[in-house]
Design a protein around this motif. Structure first.
Motif, short mmCIF file in Angstrom:
data_model
loop_
_atom_site.label_atom_id
_atom_site.label_comp_id
_atom_site.label_asym_id
_atom_site.label_seq_id
_atom_site.Cartn_x
_atom_site.Cartn_y
_atom_site.Cartn_z
N VAL A 69 1.03 -1.20 -0.07
CA VAL A 69 0.07 0.05 0.03
C VAL A 69 1.06 1.39 -0.08
N GLU A 70 1.11 2.02 -1.08
CA GLU A 70 1.92 3.32 -1.24
C GLU A 70 1.30 4.35 -0.60
N ARG A 71 -0.06 4.38 -0.65
CA ARG A 71 -0.54 5.75 0.08
C ARG A 71 -2.22 5.13 0.28
N ALA A 72 -2.87 5.91 1.31
CA ALA A 72 -4.23 5.68 1.37
C ALA A 72 -4.66 6.88 2.44
N GLY A 73 -5.72 7.23 2.20
CA GLY A 73 -6.31 8.18 2.91
C GLY A 73 -7.94 8.46 2.88
N THR A 74 -8.33 9.15 3.45
CA THR A 74 -10.02 9.39 3.32
C THR A 74 -10.28 10.85 3.41
N ARG A 75 -11.38 11.34 2.94
CA ARG A 75 -11.83 12.72 2.89
C ARG A 75 -13.30 12.76 3.35
N LEU A 76 -13.85 13.86 3.66
CA LEU A 76 -15.12 13.76 4.07
C LEU A 76 -15.93 14.73 2.75
N ALA A 126 -19.29 8.45 16.74
CA ALA A 126 -19.56 9.41 17.93
C ALA A 126 -18.53 10.54 17.82
N PRO A 127 -19.29 11.81 18.12
CA PRO A 127 -18.36 12.92 18.18
C PRO A 127 -17.43 12.93 19.04
N GLU A 128 -16.17 13.64 18.93
CA GLU A 128 -15.16 13.94 19.93
C GLU A 128 -14.21 12.54 20.08
N VAL A 129 -14.60 11.56 19.29
CA VAL A 129 -13.75 10.38 19.52
C VAL A 129 -12.77 10.38 18.23
N GLN A 130 -11.61 9.87 18.57
CA GLN A 130 -10.71 9.63 17.56
C GLN A 130 -10.63 8.14 16.95
N TYR A 131 -10.88 8.28 15.56
CA TYR A 131 -10.71 6.89 14.93
C TYR A 131 -9.60 6.71 13.90
N GLN A 132 -9.34 5.52 13.72
CA GLN A 132 -8.13 5.04 12.89
C GLN A 132 -8.90 4.43 11.53
N ALA A 133 -8.29 4.45 10.30
CA ALA A 133 -8.59 3.50 9.28
C ALA A 133 -7.60 2.69 8.95
N ARG A 134 -7.60 1.55 8.59
CA ARG A 134 -6.51 0.85 7.85
C ARG A 134 -6.87 0.00 6.71
N LEU A 179 0.15 -13.84 -0.71
CA LEU A 179 0.50 -12.54 -1.29
C LEU A 179 -0.33 -11.39 -0.24
N ALA A 180 0.17 -10.56 0.39
CA ALA A 180 -0.51 -9.85 1.40
C ALA A 180 0.15 -8.53 1.47
N SER A 181 -0.17 -7.28 1.69
CA SER A 181 0.28 -6.29 2.21
C SER A 181 0.22 -6.20 3.62
N GLU A 182 1.08 -5.24 4.27
CA GLU A 182 1.08 -4.90 5.57
C GLU A 182 -0.22 -3.88 5.59
N TRP A 183 -0.64 -3.81 6.95
CA TRP A 183 -1.50 -2.83 7.41
C TRP A 183 -1.18 -1.55 7.09
N PHE A 184 -1.87 -0.46 6.55
CA PHE A 184 -1.47 0.80 6.27
C PHE A 184 -2.59 1.58 7.19
N GLU A 185 -2.21 2.36 8.09
CA GLU A 185 -3.00 3.10 8.94
C GLU A 185 -2.85 4.60 9.01
N TRP A 186 -4.16 5.17 9.17
CA TRP A 186 -4.01 6.63 9.07
C TRP A 186 -5.30 7.04 9.98
N PRO A 187 -5.10 8.21 10.47
CA PRO A 187 -6.10 8.72 11.20
C PRO A 187 -7.32 9.30 10.37
N LEU A 188 -8.54 9.02 10.94
CA LEU A 188 -9.68 9.37 10.09
C LEU A 188 -9.93 10.83 10.33
N PRO A 189 -10.21 11.67 9.25
CA PRO A 189 -10.07 13.14 9.72
C PRO A 189 -11.49 13.40 10.44
N SER A 190 -11.60 14.30 11.20
CA SER A 190 -13.07 14.82 12.15
C SER A 190 -13.69 15.56 11.23
#
Length: 188
Positions: free
Chosen positions: A31-38, A143-151, A177-188
């Motif tokens: 996984v070279e890059r990953a991200g989320t947007r609202l 839930a509001p005010e809670v930090q979430y991660q995506a992977r 064949l499998a990639s490693e988990w790629f993690e990033w914070p979910l934007p609020s």
């Protein structure tokens, strides 16, 4: 019965690819890059995965074996006192096939049914690795005010292989064949 067990053990030990570590032949999912947007209260995924298959997997593909790749995305709530809480899971499945008569690679999204054809394998792998604007989760479910991660993780689905090929795939590192988990914070 004992002779059959000894024969089965000899066959397993003679299988190629059991001893070397995964990735020795350059095969790798990354996984070279990953991200989320609202976008309008829906989290959308954009990612790029580099797929490199082992010689055994490429040989099977060229000989008509369809390959299914699963991309699994999880949204989790980290907890310091217990295992992380899994909030949502989204899986994308892609089917890659080679048609010998047309000399074309066919890429099918098993989630949507969309199909694309390519004359070169590299073009098919790049298309399969480009994930764009995939809806993940409605913001209202968090839930509001809670930090979430995506992977995100990509892997070859051995269970979708033809039955006679599965035992070899389970035992050979060339097929795991499998990639490693790629993690990033979910934007609020």
């Amino acid at each position: 019965m004992r002779a059959r067990l000894i024969a089965a053990g000899a066959v397993i030990c003679a299988l190629p690819g059991i001893a070397p570590a995964a990735g020795d032949d350059g095969a790798l999912f990354s996984v070279e890059r990953a991200g989320t947007r609202l976008v309008e209260d829906v989290y959308r995924l954009d990612a790029y995965i580099d797929y490199r298959f082992s010689p055994a997997v490429l040989d099977a593909l060229e000989n008509g074996v369809p390959l299914t790749v699963e991309v699994r995305v999880e949204v989790i709530r980290p907890r310091w006192w217990w295992w992380d809480a899994e909030v949502a899971v989204v899986s994308q499945h892609s089917l890659l096939q080679f048609h010998a008569l047309s000399r074309q690679y066919l890429l099918t999204s098993l989630n949507t049914g969309a199909q694309l054809s390519f004359s070169r394998l590299q073009a098919a792998l790049e298309a399969m690795g480009t994930l764009s604007d995939i809806p993940l989760l409605d913001r209202k479910l968090l839930a509001p005010e809670v930090q979430y991660q995506a992977r995100l993780r990509a892997q070859l689905d051995i269970e979708s292989l033809p039955s006679p090929l599965r035992p070899v795939a389970y035992l050979s590192t060339e097929w795991r064949l499998a990639s490693e988990w790629f993690e990033w914070p979910l934007p609020s």
